[in-house]
Design an enzyme around this catalytic site. Structure first.
Site, PDB file in Angstrom:
ATOM      1  CB  VAL A  14      -0.967  -0.024   1.213  1.00 50.43           C
ATOM      2  CG1 VAL A  14      -1.726   1.285   1.355  1.00 50.43           C
ATOM      3  CG2 VAL A  14      -1.944  -1.189   1.078  1.00 50.43           C
ATOM      4  CB  SER A  39      12.841   0.015   6.026  1.00 51.66           C
ATOM      5  OG  SER A  39      12.180  -1.189   5.759  1.00 51.66           O
ATOM      6  CB  CYS A 146      -9.237  -3.848   0.019  1.00 55.98           C
ATOM      7  SG  CYS A 146      -8.688  -5.340   0.853  1.00 55.98           S
ATOM      8  CG  HIS A 239     -10.220  -7.418  -3.315  1.00 55.95           C
ATOM      9  ND1 HIS A 239      -9.107  -8.116  -3.723  1.00 55.95           N
ATOM     10  CD2 HIS A 239      -9.940  -6.968  -2.054  1.00 55.95           C
ATOM     11  CE1 HIS A 239      -8.189  -8.081  -2.763  1.00 55.95           C
ATOM     12  NE2 HIS A 239      -8.669  -7.388  -1.749  1.00 55.95           N
TER      13      HIS A 239
HETATM   14  P1  NAP Z   1       2.826  -4.921   3.555  1.00 55.52           P
HETATM   15  O1  NAP Z   1       3.167  -4.945   2.116  1.00 55.52           O
HETATM   16  O2  NAP Z   1       3.165  -6.116   4.374  1.00 55.52           O
HETATM   17  O3  NAP Z   1       3.532  -3.619   4.236  1.00 55.52           O
HETATM   18  C1  NAP Z   1       3.551  -3.410   5.623  1.00 55.52           C
HETATM   19  C2  NAP Z   1       4.288  -2.126   5.988  1.00 55.52           C
HETATM   20  O4  NAP Z   1       4.314  -2.006   7.429  1.00 55.52           O
HETATM   21  C3  NAP Z   1       5.754  -2.092   5.522  1.00 55.52           C
HETATM   22  O5  NAP Z   1       6.103  -0.790   5.132  1.00 55.52           O
HETATM   23  C4  NAP Z   1       6.530  -2.479   6.787  1.00 55.52           C
HETATM   24  O6  NAP Z   1       7.847  -1.936   6.840  1.00 55.52           O
HETATM   25  C5  NAP Z   1       5.666  -1.809   7.849  1.00 55.52           C
HETATM   26  N1  NAP Z   1       5.917  -2.430   9.145  1.00 55.52           N
HETATM   27  C6  NAP Z   1       5.835  -3.748   9.489  1.00 55.52           C
HETATM   28  N2  NAP Z   1       6.206  -3.934  10.783  1.00 55.52           N
HETATM   29  C7  NAP Z   1       6.522  -2.712  11.276  1.00 55.52           C
HETATM   30  C8  NAP Z   1       6.970  -2.227  12.525  1.00 55.52           C
HETATM   31  N3  NAP Z   1       7.194  -3.073  13.569  1.00 55.52           N
HETATM   32  N4  NAP Z   1       7.198  -0.905  12.677  1.00 55.52           N
HETATM   33  C9  NAP Z   1       6.993  -0.051  11.650  1.00 55.52           C
HETATM   34  N5  NAP Z   1       6.573  -0.433  10.421  1.00 55.52           N
HETATM   35  C10 NAP Z   1       6.338  -1.747  10.236  1.00 55.52           C
HETATM   36  O7  NAP Z   1       1.259  -4.688   3.806  1.00 55.52           O
HETATM   37  P2  NAP Z   1       0.181  -3.914   2.847  1.00 55.52           P
HETATM   38  O8  NAP Z   1      -0.525  -4.873   1.965  1.00 55.52           O
HETATM   39  O9  NAP Z   1       0.839  -2.721   2.253  1.00 55.52           O
HETATM   40  O10 NAP Z   1      -0.901  -3.468   3.940  1.00 55.52           O
HETATM   41  C11 NAP Z   1      -0.657  -2.390   4.824  1.00 55.52           C
HETATM   42  C12 NAP Z   1      -1.900  -2.099   5.635  1.00 55.52           C
HETATM   43  O11 NAP Z   1      -2.956  -1.715   4.767  1.00 55.52           O
HETATM   44  C13 NAP Z   1      -2.403  -3.327   6.418  1.00 55.52           C
HETATM   45  O12 NAP Z   1      -2.923  -2.890   7.657  1.00 55.52           O
HETATM   46  C14 NAP Z   1      -3.503  -3.874   5.520  1.00 55.52           C
HETATM   47  O13 NAP Z   1      -4.452  -4.595   6.234  1.00 55.52           O
HETATM   48  C15 NAP Z   1      -4.076  -2.589   4.939  1.00 55.52           C
HETATM   49  N6  NAP Z   1      -4.716  -2.760   3.633  1.00 55.52           N
HETATM   50  C16 NAP Z   1      -4.124  -3.443   2.606  1.00 55.52           C
HETATM   51  C17 NAP Z   1      -4.777  -3.535   1.379  1.00 55.52           C
HETATM   52  C18 NAP Z   1      -4.209  -4.297   0.216  1.00 55.52           C
HETATM   53  O14 NAP Z   1      -4.961  -4.495  -0.757  1.00 55.52           O
HETATM   54  N7  NAP Z   1      -2.939  -4.688   0.230  1.00 55.52           N
HETATM   55  C19 NAP Z   1      -6.007  -2.931   1.202  1.00 55.52           C
HETATM   56  C20 NAP Z   1      -6.575  -2.211   2.267  1.00 55.52           C
HETATM   57  C21 NAP Z   1      -5.922  -2.137   3.461  1.00 55.52           C
HETATM   58  P3  NAP Z   1       9.143  -2.856   6.484  1.00 55.52           P
HETATM   59  O15 NAP Z   1       9.200  -2.975   4.989  1.00 55.52           O
HETATM   60  O16 NAP Z   1      10.268  -2.027   7.023  1.00 55.52           O
HETATM   61  O17 NAP Z   1       8.960  -4.162   7.162  1.00 55.52           O
END
Ligand code: NAP
Length: 346
Positions: A14, A39, A146, A239
């Protein structure tokens, strides 16, 4: 002058979409990035593997990634943080005076937090003033899960027909699981009938809050009864929902299609930069919508609907599709911030 913005979770699926959508944004400029300790301290180009077809803008690629802690970030912060850490980190930013526009589930169902789809419930922004009692200097606004964005948008124009009950079965893209997400062994040539994190429960509760009415400073949830079943399918983005609805009135199909195609909201009234001209588009071809063909319509901000037909169990059934990381995540949050800017809330 551009409004500076920060992105929490900038290295994730995201987060990358935020950066792509904010390149050349007429109002917002990305000046701060935050992610985990893994990171922090790296240049963004080294901290993440860029996975979008849009080019990573040089000025963002050169930014250093910060630890996800307040101090140094601009006032407006978008969040795509993993939900395991979003509660604490977003709360700390709000406490410190930031306006957090979040994608995560942590605050969505809190009574004083707007769960916003600007076309559907812009009036729920009034909840922001209730957050004063938390002692926060800042505020949190959320966008829905989403699937819920797509589903609630498709249901919103049906409220006028007495929406009573609905069943949804989803076919959800792999990008919805973040990166690296679902193992290829599990998803290739397969359908997985389970998505963790309470996905079905989110659909069955968030939708009612969004479709509800603001009364006396609180949201009264819409009474529609919802049953959700979710599946993960081998699709990159988009979706899809196969949806049935029960309605108190007996509108004909033409009235329902007319309600979808004519549906407009505050973003269209205000001509917000990310607002699609027509948020819901009914496709008349018998085999649409399809993720491969329809997911990027109007920059991924339009929800496409098709296959409206009688349902022998409820009243009507149809198919709806939306882009999960744009309309369902980063694009949704940017539209929320655009609305707040034009409503004088930034
Ligand atoms: P993702 O690709 O796994 O990314 C997660 C992010 O959170 C990364 O930037 C990661 O940083 C960071 N993070 C993880 N652990 C952390 C910590 N301890 N401290 C600070 N930052 C941390 O997930 P995503 O799909 O982008 O989803 C992100 C959020 O949006 C989630 O809550 C998800 O439910 C929501 N969401 C996702 C979608 C979708 O379609 N993907 C849609 C709606 C909502 P690092 O790279 O440094 O680990």
């Amino acid at each position: 002058m551009a409004i500076e913005v920060g992105i929490l979770g900038a290295t994730g699926q995201v987060g990358q979409q935020f950066i792509a959508l904010l390149a050349n944004h007429p109002w917002f400029k990305v000046t701060w990035l935050g992610a985990s300790e893994r990171s922090a301290g790296k240049a963004y180009r080294d901290a993440t593997a860029w996975r979008l077809p849009a080019l990573l803008p040089d000025e963002v690629a050169d930014l250093n990634v910060n630890a996800a802690a307040p101090g140094g970030a601009p006032q407006l912060v978008f969040s795509g943080l993993d939900s395991s850490v979003a509660g604490e980190i977003e709360g700390a930013f709000a406490q410190a005076g930031h306006l957090v526009v979040s994608n995560s589930r942590n605050y969505r169902m809190e009574r004083d937090v707007p769960l916003l789809i600007p076309e559907v419930n812009a009036s729920h922004l009034a909840l922001l003033s209730c957050q004063k009692t938390r002692g926060w200097q800042g505020r949190i606004v959320t966008n829905p899960n989403c699937v819920v964005v797509v589903y609630a948008m498709a249901l919103a124009p049906l409220r006028q027909f007495g929406l009573k009950a609905s069943i949804i079965t989803t076919l959800q893209a792999i990008s919805g699981a973040g990166y690296p997400g679902v193992a290829s062994w599990d998803i290739l040539a397969n359908v997985v009938p389970f998505i963790g994190g309470g996905e079905e429960q989110k659909i069955e509760t968030e939708t009612n809050k969004i479709l509800g009415e603001l009364k006396d400073g609180a949201v009264e949830s819409h009474p529609v009864t919802i049953s959700a079943a979710v599946t993960r399918v081998p699709v990159h983005n988009g979706h899809t929902g196969s949806i049935s609805v029960a309605l108190e009135q007996q509108p004909d199909a033409e009235a329902i299609v007319g309600a979808w195609n004519s549906f407009r909201g505050r973003p269209q009234e205000l001509d917000l930069p990310s607002a699609p001209a027509q948020p819901l588009v009914y496709l008349t071809e018998p085999n649409r919508p399809q993720p491969a063909l329809d997911v990027n319509r109007d920059g991924g901000m339009t929800v496409t609907i098709g296959r409206l037909r009688p349902c022998p169990v409820l009243d009507y059934k149809f198919v709806a599709l939306g882009h999960n990381t744009i309309r369902g995540a980063a694009g949704a949050a940017i539209l929320n911030a655009e609305l707040m800017h034009r409503e004088g809330l930034l």
